[in-house]
Motif scaffolding. Structure first.
Motif, PDB file in Angstrom:
ATOM      1  N   THR A 210       0.819  -1.212   0.000  1.00 50.44           N
ATOM      2  CA  THR A 210       0.000   0.000   0.000  1.00 50.44           C
ATOM      3  C   THR A 210       0.854   1.263   0.000  1.00 50.44           C
ATOM      4  OG1 THR A 210      -0.190   0.017   2.415  1.00 50.44           O
ATOM      5  CG2 THR A 210      -1.891  -1.162   1.183  1.00 50.44           C
ATOM      6  N   LYS A 213       0.905   3.541   3.094  1.00 48.55           N
ATOM      7  CA  LYS A 213      -0.302   4.222   3.568  1.00 48.55           C
ATOM      8  C   LYS A 213      -0.929   3.506   4.760  1.00 48.55           C
ATOM      9  CE  LYS A 213      -0.074   7.414   0.487  1.00 48.55           C
ATOM     10  NZ  LYS A 213       0.277   8.786   0.884  1.00 48.55           N
ATOM     11  N   TYR A 234      -5.061  -0.798  -4.053  1.00 50.26           N
ATOM     12  CA  TYR A 234      -4.456   0.537  -4.007  1.00 50.26           C
ATOM     13  C   TYR A 234      -4.767   1.242  -5.321  1.00 50.26           C
ATOM     14  CZ  TYR A 234      -0.751   4.099  -4.163  1.00 50.26           C
ATOM     15  OH  TYR A 234      -0.054   5.271  -4.272  1.00 50.26           O
ATOM     16  N   LYS A 236      -4.651   5.143  -7.444  1.00 53.87           N
ATOM     17  CA  LYS A 236      -4.321   6.565  -7.558  1.00 53.87           C
ATOM     18  C   LYS A 236      -4.878   7.035  -8.896  1.00 53.87           C
ATOM     19  CE  LYS A 236      -0.234   7.999  -6.384  1.00 53.87           C
ATOM     20  NZ  LYS A 236       1.242   8.233  -6.394  1.00 53.87           N
ATOM     21  N   LYS A 337      -9.792  13.412   3.902  1.00 52.95           N
ATOM     22  CA  LYS A 337      -8.959  12.265   4.248  1.00 52.95           C
ATOM     23  C   LYS A 337      -9.748  11.467   5.263  1.00 52.95           C
ATOM     24  CE  LYS A 337      -4.379  10.762   5.662  1.00 52.95           C
ATOM     25  NZ  LYS A 337      -2.998  11.166   6.037  1.00 52.95           N
TER      26      LYS A 337
END
Length: 439
Positions: A210, A213, A234, A236, A337
């Protein structure tokens, strides 16, 4: 006109299952990698239901799996959102999860399941034997995992699974073949009685996968555990039309009628598909990523979150295709977040996947012995939306906006988000965000 690069939404999803044996094996010292070279093993997918459907050319297995996974996603969301006590007594904490991660982990478990246990898993995941054979289910997951991992979706995604197995067990060749060649899985042999070493190994493996993270996935391991299964996801992704960080400012976000907070809120103006769904009391904004995925931001009317959650379905998404139209929109999106953690056992019980958690479980396809059951299942997720990026890429996208009054889409209260892979309509992420500033 102004644009900015929004650092991707970064999503991390960890799904953990601990499997206990009713008949424990004696411990054996050592912690070594089980080198399962499965290239010459028989194929794991010869076990099919009696009535084999003819898929024809209309839908490929990965398209069927993608559509079925979406049905599972909405079912899971409704149950998880109603189980507020798993997060807090009010149910107002954030709920984030990856339906694709959860369903693929249970589908991988199905490789080692037999009889009623197998039927419960496949039915709980919304598969119907009259529509797709078990072999094609695994084939569909394989194709989706491969597509997501190799960048065919245009997103940076890493997805896979790992088994940590008590070193006196001997996993079955067919299961190992499916683990490695279908679900891109790894396998390590462990001595679970050496809990500290096992915990360190599991956490370091997950931290690496990850990208740091999630550095502490587990803090304890039951010494009688025989198999620990980890599935990770994961992602992005970059917005196709990025934001500009210099226009981010503090704006009010109404967590509930009695709680208002200031949160950093991003802004951009552009041409986006959007629409109003009066039947479900919500407004929808569709924001494309670079590649073949879209984010649906669903903003319920005030006080209508529960109604919207109950109404979501594949049929609702199909209805949105008729409702959504492209127009000029002023978008106000809070930076976020948010973390999510779910104990999946109660949710899966409600879904109908029960036997895997009891002595009735038949997981003999994993080790050749039927006396195994799933001890627990935890799903952890992190969703990050922030503005880090380069000015060069931020200036790379621009719309010609018509000279008309833009629609205002301001996310200033709890909202829903889902990320959909466009080619297969597979939902790879869902979130119910009640507080974007929650840590």
């Amino acid at each position: 006109m102004y644009w900015r690069k929004m650092k991707p939404i970064i999503l991390l999803f960890i799904f953990v299952i601990g499997v206990l044996a009713n008949n424990a094996f004696p411990p054996n010292a050592g912690n070594q990698y089980y080198d399962n070279n499965c290239d010459d093993l028989p194929h794991a997918l010869d076990r099919n239901h009696p009535n084999q459907p003819n898929l024809g050319r209309s839908q490929t297995p990965n398209e069927i799996v993608g559509r079925t996974n979406s049905n599972f996603a909405f079912k899971f969301l409704k149950i998880a959102a109603s189980n507020g006590d798993q997060r807090d007594n009010s149910g107002k904490k954030n709920l984030v999860f990856s339906p694709m991660c959860i369903s693929s982990a249970f589908a991988m478990l199905a490789l080692g399941a037999r009889s009623e246990t197998l039927d419960q898993i496949l039915t709980g995941l919304n598969f119907k034997p009259t529509e797709i054979a078990e072999q094609n289910i695994h084939e569909g997951f394989h194709d989706l995992i491969y597509m997501l991992n190799n960048g065919s979706s245009g997103l940076h995604i890493e997805m896979g699974s790992c088994l940590f197995v008590q070193n006196k067990l001997h996993p079955q060749p067919n299961f190992l073949y499916g683990l490695r060649n279908i679900y891109r899985g790894d396998i390590y042999m462990e001595n679970f009685r050496n809990a500290a070493e096992t915990i360190q190994h599991v956490n370091s493996y997950v931290e690496k996968k990850t990208h740091g993270k999630i550095s502490k996935l587990v803090d304890r391991v039951d010494p009688v555990t025989e198999i620990l299964m980890v599935s990770f996801f994961y992602m992005k992704g970059n917005w196709k039309k990025p934001f500009n960080p210099k226009y981010t400012e503090l704006r009010e976000f109404y967590v509930d009628p009695y709680t208002v907070m200031k949160v950093p809120t991003m802004f951009q103006m552009g041409m986006f598909e959007n629409g109003r769904d009066d039947q479900r009391a919500c407004t929808i904004l569709k924001m494309p990523y670079e590649g073949h995925a879209d984010a649906y931001i669903i903003l319920p009317d005030k006080g209508q979150m529960d109604r919207v959650v109950r109404s979501l379905s594949n049929e609702a998404v199909q209805a949105w295709k008729r409702i959504l139209h492209k127009s000029s929109v002023d978008v106000y999106m809070p930076k976020s977040k948010v973390y999510g953690e779910l104990n999946l056992k109660d949710i899966m019980y409600s879904i109908g996947i029960v036997d895997v958690f009891t002595e009735k479980a038949d997981l003999s396809g994993i080790t050749g012995q039927p006396q195994h059951r799933v001890n627990g299942a935890i799903h952890k997720a992190v969703m990050v939306i922030d503005e880090r990026g380069t000015e060069a890429s931020a200036a790379s996208a621009m719309d010609l906006v018509p000279m008309s009054m833009p629609i205002r889409f301001e996310v200033n209260r709890p909202f829903l988000a889902m990320i959909v892979e466009r080619k297969t309509a597979c939902i790879i992420f869902m979130g119910k965000i009640s507080n974007p500033a929650e840590n």
